[in-house]
Motif scaffolding. Structure first.
Motif, PDB file in Angstrom:
ATOM      1  N   ARG A 266      47.339  41.810  49.094  1.00  0.00           N
ATOM      2  CA  ARG A 266      46.886  40.696  48.251  1.00  0.00           C
ATOM      3  C   ARG A 266      45.810  41.226  47.312  1.00  0.00           C
ATOM      4  O   ARG A 266      44.881  41.909  47.734  1.00  0.00           O
ATOM      5  N   LEU A 267      45.934  40.888  46.027  1.00  0.00           N
ATOM      6  CA  LEU A 267      44.940  41.276  45.025  1.00  0.00           C
ATOM      7  C   LEU A 267      44.277  40.022  44.461  1.00  0.00           C
ATOM      8  O   LEU A 267      44.929  38.993  44.271  1.00  0.00           O
ATOM      9  N   SER A 268      43.002  40.126  44.187  1.00  0.00           N
ATOM     10  CA  SER A 268      42.302  39.024  43.542  1.00  0.00           C
ATOM     11  C   SER A 268      41.159  39.576  42.710  1.00  0.00           C
ATOM     12  O   SER A 268      40.761  40.739  42.838  1.00  0.00           O
ATOM     13  N   CYS A 269      40.634  38.710  41.842  1.00  0.00           N
ATOM     14  CA  CYS A 269      39.460  39.033  41.034  1.00  0.00           C
ATOM     15  C   CYS A 269      38.522  37.842  41.142  1.00  0.00           C
ATOM     16  O   CYS A 269      38.905  36.711  40.803  1.00  0.00           O
ATOM     17  N   ALA A 270      37.323  38.075  41.631  1.00  0.00           N
ATOM     18  CA  ALA A 270      36.358  36.990  41.821  1.00  0.00           C
ATOM     19  C   ALA A 270      35.169  37.204  40.895  1.00  0.00           C
ATOM     20  O   ALA A 270      34.650  38.322  40.773  1.00  0.00           O
ATOM     21  N   PHE A 271      34.735  36.117  40.257  1.00  0.00           N
ATOM     22  CA  PHE A 271      33.572  36.161  39.370  1.00  0.00           C
ATOM     23  C   PHE A 271      32.525  35.179  39.883  1.00  0.00           C
ATOM     24  O   PHE A 271      32.824  34.009  40.140  1.00  0.00           O
ATOM     25  N   PHE A 272      31.292  35.686  40.014  1.00  0.00           N
ATOM     26  CA  PHE A 272      30.191  34.889  40.543  1.00  0.00           C
ATOM     27  C   PHE A 272      29.132  34.732  39.461  1.00  0.00           C
ATOM     28  O   PHE A 272      28.599  35.725  38.956  1.00  0.00           O
ATOM     29  N   MET A 273      28.820  33.496  39.122  1.00  0.00           N
ATOM     30  CA  MET A 273      27.822  33.220  38.092  1.00  0.00           C
ATOM     31  C   MET A 273      26.586  32.603  38.735  1.00  0.00           C
ATOM     32  O   MET A 273      26.680  31.615  39.464  1.00  0.00           O
ATOM     33  N   ALA A 274      25.446  33.227  38.483  1.00  0.00           N
ATOM     34  CA  ALA A 274      24.177  32.652  38.911  1.00  0.00           C
ATOM     35  C   ALA A 274      23.299  32.489  37.673  1.00  0.00           C
ATOM     36  O   ALA A 274      23.652  32.923  36.573  1.00  0.00           O
ATOM     37  N   ALA A 275      22.166  31.864  37.864  1.00  0.00           N
ATOM     38  CA  ALA A 275      21.195  31.788  36.782  1.00  0.00           C
ATOM     39  C   ALA A 275      20.581  33.173  36.562  1.00  0.00           C
ATOM     40  O   ALA A 275      20.838  34.116  37.314  1.00  0.00           O
ATOM     41  N   ARG A 276      19.792  33.305  35.515  1.00  0.00           N
ATOM     42  CA  ARG A 276      19.065  34.550  35.322  1.00  0.00           C
ATOM     43  C   ARG A 276      18.246  34.850  36.572  1.00  0.00           C
ATOM     44  O   ARG A 276      17.678  33.951  37.193  1.00  0.00           O
ATOM     45  N   LEU A 277      18.160  36.112  36.920  1.00  0.00           N
ATOM     46  CA  LEU A 277      17.489  36.496  38.151  1.00  0.00           C
ATOM     47  C   LEU A 277      16.005  36.133  38.142  1.00  0.00           C
ATOM     48  O   LEU A 277      15.404  35.928  39.200  1.00  0.00           O
ATOM     49  N   ASP A 278      15.407  36.049  36.962  1.00  0.00           N
ATOM     50  CA  ASP A 278      13.975  35.750  36.880  1.00  0.00           C
ATOM     51  C   ASP A 278      13.685  34.257  36.781  1.00  0.00           C
ATOM     52  O   ASP A 278      12.551  33.849  36.516  1.00  0.00           O
ATOM     53  N   SER A 279      14.693  33.417  37.011  1.00  0.00           N
ATOM     54  CA  SER A 279      14.511  31.978  36.849  1.00  0.00           C
ATOM     55  C   SER A 279      14.464  31.266  38.197  1.00  0.00           C
ATOM     56  O   SER A 279      14.735  31.854  39.252  1.00  0.00           O
ATOM     57  N   THR A 280      14.106  30.002  38.126  1.00  0.00           N
ATOM     58  CA  THR A 280      14.018  29.155  39.322  1.00  0.00           C
ATOM     59  C   THR A 280      14.965  27.974  39.159  1.00  0.00           C
ATOM     60  O   THR A 280      15.053  27.381  38.082  1.00  0.00           O
ATOM     61  N   VAL A 281      15.663  27.620  40.222  1.00  0.00           N
ATOM     62  CA  VAL A 281      16.618  26.515  40.187  1.00  0.00           C
ATOM     63  C   VAL A 281      15.875  25.199  39.958  1.00  0.00           C
ATOM     64  O   VAL A 281      14.887  24.913  40.649  1.00  0.00           O
TER      65      VAL A 281
END
Length: 337
Positions: A266-281
């Motif tokens: 099985r092949l897949s491609c996963a993309f993970f998006m977060a905020a900028r690393l220097d930011s706060t939620v």
């Protein structure tokens, strides 16, 4: 084809009539709250391009092991590169998969300006010399997926009755990007069927592109269900940062991958998006009728959640890639021992 176990949303409705747009936003909020997962169609990425990326993945994983190990992740304090079979750990057990990870292409920070451990995540990717076409193709694909997640994040803001730019301070200048090509081999006698153990993603949103082989499973109120591939559709899931921002109104859901049967990969491609690393939620001020249904983020002593984006992302990296952690972050490993 049987009815999918997860909702199917058509992103093109965002550009349709006012009625279509409202319908999409309502469905988005419901899917993210009730499941934390959904299929996404109408995203504008051609099926031919999707298949080309998976073909590149197949070509990469077919390289001789020596050439793949030249770009192994253990070389990188930034968690970029190749991880061999059973090289990643989920819930204390090795995953039966091999993978190739990239992130934003950037320079490493000078030691003099590093004041937090997560700042070491900034840095260049590793690229296999034997496959020069990989760099341009993957960086372009990663940016296309990032653009989709930014649009989805704005849609989530509207769905939660917030200003559509409420997350702008988190993503302006470019959000944190992380993409991986993944290969799951077929099960063998006596081997584990843990393609990936049950886990949640630490960012805002994840997009998963699958080939035709099923394996991804999602935990629901009715037990584990299969997110079987729908040609051309991405599987989208909510990450811990959206759960935090919405005080648990939206849910980051446990999911796993079960290894395919013997003789099948099985092949897949996963993309993970977060905020900028220097930011706060941000803490979203939900309207009363939504706030009343927010249960607060799930509390798990084994998986603390941080509003500081860099800390939340680094937490997941250290836990999953213990070889990189031991080699490049021994100070943090001693502190938690």
């Amino acid at each position: 084809m049987k009815k999918p176990a997860l909702p199917v949303l058509d992103m093109s409705q965002l550009n349709g009539s006012a009625e279509e747009r409202l319908s999409f936003l309502k469905a988005l909020r419901g899917a993210a709250r009730d499941y934390g997962f959904f299929y996404l169609t109408g995203h504008g990425l051609a099926l031919e391009k999707q298949k080309a990326i998976l073909d590149l993945a197949r070509t990469f994983f077919a390289l001789p092991e020596k050439e793949k190990l030249e770009v192994q992740m253990a070389n990188s304090p930034h968690f970029r590169g190749y991880t061999r079979m059973q090289g990643e750990i989920t819930r204390g057990k090795p995953d039966m998969r091999e993978q190739f990870d990239i992130m934003n292409e950037e320079k490493a920070l000078a030691p003099a300006v590093i004041h937090h451990a997560w700042q070491r995540l900034h840095g260049p990717n590793q690229w296999p010399a034997a496959l020069p076409a990989l760099k341009g193709a993957l960086l372009d694909w990663q940016q296309r997926l990032s653009d989709i997640t930014v649009l989805l994040l704005k849609a989530f803001a509207e769905a939660l009755e917030q200003d559509k730019d409420v997350f702008a301070d988190n993503v302006d200048g470019g959000p944190y990007q992380h993409m991986k090509l993944i290969r799951y081999p077929g099960q063998t006698q006596g081997s584990s069927n843990q393609g990936v153990g049950a886990h949640k993603d630490p960012g805002y949103l994840t997009l998963v592109m699958q080939d035709g082989q099923s394996g991804l499973e999602v935990q629901t109120d009715k037990g584990w269900v299969s997110a079987e591939p729908i040609e051309g559709a991405f599987v989208v899931n909510i990450g811990e940062l959206l759960e935090l921002a919405s005080n648990g109104y939206l849910r980051a859901t446990l999911h796993r991958v079960v290894s395919p049967p013997a003789g099948i990969e099985r092949l897949s491609c996963a993309f993970f998006m977060a905020a900028r690393l220097d930011s706060t939620v941000p803490h979203l001020a939900l309207p009363a009728h939504l706030a009343a249904e927010a249960k607060g983020p799930e509390s798990d002593p084994a998986n603390p959640l941080f509003f500081e984006v860099g800390e939340n992302v680094l937490k997941g990296r250290l836990r999953s890639h213990t070889d990189v952690a031991a080699r490049h972050y021994p100070d943090l490993m001693r502190a938690t021992a």
